[in-house]
Enzyme design. Sequence first.
Site, short mmCIF file in Angstrom:
data_model
loop_
_atom_site.label_atom_id
_atom_site.label_comp_id
_atom_site.label_asym_id
_atom_site.label_seq_id
_atom_site.Cartn_x
_atom_site.Cartn_y
_atom_site.Cartn_z
N CYS A 69 0.87 -1.18 0.00
CA CYS A 69 0.00 0.00 0.00
C CYS A 69 0.91 1.23 0.00
CB CYS A 69 -0.89 -0.05 1.25
SG CYS A 69 -2.02 1.32 1.36
N CYS A 72 -3.00 14.87 3.23
CA CYS A 72 -3.98 14.91 2.15
C CYS A 72 -4.71 16.24 2.24
CB CYS A 72 -4.98 13.75 2.32
SG CYS A 72 -6.13 13.61 0.92
N GLY A 77 -2.76 10.25 1.08
CA GLY A 77 -2.88 11.19 -0.03
C GLY A 77 -3.87 10.79 -1.10
N SER A 106 -6.60 4.18 -6.13
CA SER A 106 -7.85 4.54 -5.45
C SER A 106 -8.01 6.05 -5.40
CB SER A 106 -7.85 3.97 -4.02
OG SER A 106 -9.00 4.41 -3.33
N SER A 127 -13.59 5.63 -3.98
CA SER A 127 -14.08 5.69 -2.61
C SER A 127 -15.47 6.30 -2.62
CB SER A 127 -13.14 6.54 -1.76
OG SER A 127 -11.88 5.91 -1.69
N ASN A 181 -12.14 1.66 10.37
CA ASN A 181 -11.01 1.48 11.28
C ASN A 181 -10.90 2.71 12.17
OD1 ASN A 181 -9.99 -1.07 10.27
ND2 ASN A 181 -9.49 0.06 8.41
#
Length: 394
Positions: free
Chosen positions: A129, A136, A191, A223, A245, A324
Site C-alpha cells: 500500500c 492529504c 494522499g 484509489s 471511494s 477502522n
Amino acid sequence: MQIPGHIEPVVTPRVQVPRADGRVELVGLSKPEIRAALASAGLDLKAARLRAKQIWHWIYNRGVSDFAAMTDIAKVQQPWLAERFVISRPAIVTAQTSTDGTRKWLLKGADGEEFEMVFIPDADRGTLCVSSQVGCTLNCRFCYTGTMRLVRNLSPAEIVGQVMLARDSLSEWPSSTEGRLLTNIVMMGMGEPLYNFDNVRDALKIVMDGDGLALSKRRITLSTSGVVPMIARAGEEIGVNLAVSLHAVTKEIRDEIVPLNRKYGLEELLAACAAYPGANNARRITFEYVMLAGKNDSDDDARELVRLLKAYRLPAKVNLIPFNPWPGAAYETSPPERVKAFSNIVFEAGISAPIRTPRGRDIMAACGQLKSASVKLSRAELDRIAEDKQAALG
Ligand code: SAH
Ligand code: SF4
C-alpha cells in the site's frame, strides 16, 4: 482566513530541490531522462544510450544502488558516475510488524517530511500500500490522514522508492525471481493520487516497465476519492485498475463524509467511472464503501447502491470496509451483522461485495489509519483544519 470558492485544493507541484552535494538522483527518472542526464554530464549520445540501459537494469531489475557493483560498466567510469549521480531510497524512520504479519514503515524524504507504506501478506499474494502525498488536502471525515495539516506531493523517486524499499526488505532482487512475495500494489496509502497525477503516473510507468520492477498494470490499483476531471486521464495515461471511494449513495451523506462530493457530485462521478477506459466485466471498477454505524449502512443504502451501479451499467465490484477507528474519530464501525446484511443485499443483486478483513489495526496500519505527524491534535484543532479544507473546496 481562506475565501470559500477561490482556492483549488490541489497541491502545487514542487520543483525538485537540488541535492546539497550537486549530484543528480537517478531513481524516478524515465529512461530518456537518464539518457539526457548522462549526456549533459558529458557522455556522447551513443555512450549515454548504452549506459542508461545498463544503469536502468541495475537499478530496477537488480536493486543495486552502488555504481561500483555495476560490473558491465568500465571500472574507470564507475567513480565518474558516482561523483555526478546517486541512486537512493527514502530513509526508514521506523518499521513495525503487526500480530497478523502486516508491516508498516515510516519513511522520510530528503527534506525531513514523513510518510508511510504498508505491506500486507496473504496466502496467495502480497500487497504493498503506497502513499502519494504527505498528508492529504481532502478531509474525508472518517480518515485519519485527512486530519493532517502538512501536505506536499511525493516525487516519482519517493513513490518508486517505496516499492524498491519493500523489495529490499523482502530480499526480492533481482526482479525476475519466481514466486515473489510482493505481487500487487495499491495506491491507497496517504494522499489523493489524482491530486499528484504527473508524479504518480511517472512513478507507476517505472514500476510497470518490463525490464525493471515489472509489475503488470493488472496488479496495480489506484484509489481515488472522486477527482472526476482526472479519471479519464488516469485510464488513458496509466491504465491501472480503478478503485473509487464511494462510501455513500445520497448527496446529503456523501457531502458530509467525503466533502469533495460538493465539488464533483455522485452522478458526475459515476458517469466518469462508466467511461473509464479499460473497464469491462473482466476488469471491474472497485467501489470502496466504509461501513459507518447508523450513517451509511442501512438496507435502503444497500438497495440504492445496487440501483446506482445498475443505472450507470457499471462493471463493478463493491469492497465493504469496516471502519477502522483512530483517536478523535466521530464514527463507529457498523456491527458485523449489519455489514453482513448489507453485503447480502448487494450480492443478491448479482454484484460481488466482499467484506474486507481489517489488517494491521494494532500498529495503526489499516485503511485510513495512516498519519505521520507526531503532534497530537485536539478535537477543536481537528475541526478547524476540517473547516479550512472545506472552505478551500468552495
Ligand atoms: N485518497 C484515496 C486513497 C487512500 S485511502 C482515496 O480516498 O480513495 C484508501 C481507502 O481507505 C479509501 O477508500 C478510504 O476512503 C478508506 N478509508 C479512509 N479512512 C478509513 C477508515 N478510518 N476506515 C476504513 N477505511 C478508511
Ligand atoms: Fe484523503 Fe483518501 Fe483520506 Fe479522503 S480517504 S482524506 S482522499 S487519504
